[in-house]
Design a protein around this motif. Structure first.
Motif, mmCIF file in Angstrom:
data_model
loop_
_atom_site.group_PDB
_atom_site.id
_atom_site.type_symbol
_atom_site.label_atom_id
_atom_site.label_comp_id
_atom_site.label_asym_id
_atom_site.label_seq_id
_atom_site.Cartn_x
_atom_site.Cartn_y
_atom_site.Cartn_z
ATOM 1 N N ARG A 134 0.866 -1.360 0.121
ATOM 2 C CA ARG A 134 0.075 0.450 0.373
ATOM 3 C C ARG A 134 0.925 1.555 0.159
ATOM 4 N N ARG A 135 1.881 1.216 0.435
ATOM 5 C CA ARG A 135 3.379 1.989 0.704
ATOM 6 C C ARG A 135 3.719 2.041 -0.608
ATOM 7 N N ASP A 174 4.621 8.319 -10.277
ATOM 8 C CA ASP A 174 3.997 9.750 -10.135
ATOM 9 C C ASP A 174 4.544 10.122 -9.204
ATOM 10 N N GLY A 175 4.968 9.335 -8.260
ATOM 11 C CA GLY A 175 5.538 9.875 -6.530
ATOM 12 C C GLY A 175 4.252 9.178 -6.036
ATOM 13 N N ARG A 176 3.108 9.053 -5.838
ATOM 14 C CA ARG A 176 1.598 8.810 -5.093
ATOM 15 C C ARG A 176 2.017 7.248 -4.719
ATOM 16 N N THR A 177 1.436 6.800 -3.380
ATOM 17 C CA THR A 177 1.656 5.177 -2.977
ATOM 18 C C THR A 177 0.493 4.792 -3.784
ATOM 19 N N LEU A 178 0.722 3.520 -4.099
ATOM 20 C CA LEU A 178 -0.235 2.673 -4.707
ATOM 21 C C LEU A 178 -1.825 2.533 -3.967
ATOM 22 N N ALA A 223 -2.818 5.466 -2.743
ATOM 23 C CA ALA A 223 -3.657 6.848 -3.038
ATOM 24 C C ALA A 223 -3.581 7.200 -3.532
ATOM 25 N N ALA A 224 -3.545 6.475 -5.003
ATOM 26 C CA ALA A 224 -4.070 6.830 -6.748
ATOM 27 C C ALA A 224 -4.931 5.190 -6.939
ATOM 28 N N SER A 225 -5.099 3.873 -5.830
ATOM 29 C CA SER A 225 -5.962 3.604 -6.537
ATOM 30 C C SER A 225 -7.611 4.208 -5.662
ATOM 31 N N LEU A 226 -7.210 4.649 -4.679
ATOM 32 C CA LEU A 226 -8.104 5.605 -4.695
ATOM 33 C C LEU A 226 -8.775 6.749 -5.046
ATOM 34 N N GLY A 252 0.125 7.596 2.540
ATOM 35 C CA GLY A 252 -0.186 8.690 1.164
ATOM 36 C C GLY A 252 -1.006 8.834 0.983
ATOM 37 N N LEU A 253 -2.783 8.925 2.293
ATOM 38 C CA LEU A 253 -3.640 9.522 2.501
ATOM 39 C C LEU A 253 -4.198 10.599 2.807
ATOM 40 N N PRO A 254 -5.426 10.742 1.482
ATOM 41 C CA PRO A 254 -5.789 12.020 1.679
ATOM 42 C C PRO A 254 -6.748 12.743 3.011
ATOM 43 N N ALA A 255 -6.729 13.178 3.694
ATOM 44 C CA ALA A 255 -7.333 14.584 5.115
ATOM 45 C C ALA A 255 -8.610 13.410 5.443
ATOM 46 N N ASP A 256 -9.397 13.585 4.600
ATOM 47 C CA ASP A 256 -10.449 14.142 4.083
ATOM 48 C C ASP A 256 -11.210 12.035 3.589
ATOM 49 N N SER A 257 -10.150 11.302 3.912
ATOM 50 C CA SER A 257 -10.524 9.963 3.682
ATOM 51 C C SER A 257 -11.570 9.226 4.346
#
Length: 191
Positions: A22-23, A28-32, A34-37, A61-66
């Motif tokens: 997941r990390r 593109d610099g995103r975590t796996l 975060a990209a899936s989300l 690496g998830l957005p705060a509003d997840s």
């Protein structure tokens, strides 16, 4: 368009990957994860992300509003994670839920929309790419009670097998519906 809520399963341990996939960082610099989300959020108004009890969303690496659902027994298998997410749907007005995996960032938006267009309370909708069933699978609300009782590591296969008459296959020209990441070599990029 029928209202569909998304459940993204990301509480697994990905032991075949060798580390916490997941990390893993994409080109593109995103975590796996975060990209899936992000891919899911492009289509679904509401995405519930199922994580382990001790996961730190920021470290993933998830957005705060997840919107996070905690699965306290995630180590017992995917069925437990799916059941934890499905239990959060009690009282939800959606006609169906889309069960997405946190390691599938390359599903095309058009494929997700085509699946949503077929969703209904009594249907189980899934994509077919070149004859092979892929992800996500959308479960109409009629099947949510069964999802809530799942255990073990089989995921939703038990529910699928029990209701073949409810299956609605949607042909897609999208290898992303099969493209999960099980090894570092699979991180190569967009399909």
């Amino acid at each position: 368009m029928t209202q569909v809520v998304a459940l993204m399963l990301a509480a697994g341990f990905g032991r075949r990957f060798g580390s916490d996939k997941r990390r893993a960082v994409l080109a593109d610099g995103r975590t796996l994860l975060a990209a899936s989300l992000e891919r899911a959020r492009a289509v679904f108004e509401e995405v519930l992300l199922v994580l382990r009890a001790d996961d730190d969303p920021a470290a993933l690496g998830l957005p705060a509003d997840s919107v996070i659902v905690r699965c306290v027994d995630a180590e017992q298998g995917m069925g437990h994670s799916l059941a934890a997410g499905a239990r959060c749907l009690d009282g939800h007005p959606a006609a169906a839920c889309a069960v997405l995996l946190g390691d599938m960032p390359w599903i095309a938006d058009a494929s997700l929309r085509a699946l949503v267009d077929k969703a209904a309370p009594g249907r189980i909708v899934f994509p077919l790419y070149r004859g092979e069933r892929g992800h996500p699978v959308l479960f109409g609300r009629d099947f949510w009670p069964e999802l809530q009782r799942l255990t073990g590591d089989e995921g939703a296969r038990k529910v699928l097998r029990a209701h073949p008459a409810a299956w609605t296959a949607v042909e897609v020209d999208d290898p992303g519906v099969l493209g999960d990441v099980d090894s570092p070599a699979a991180l190569g990029g967009e399909r």
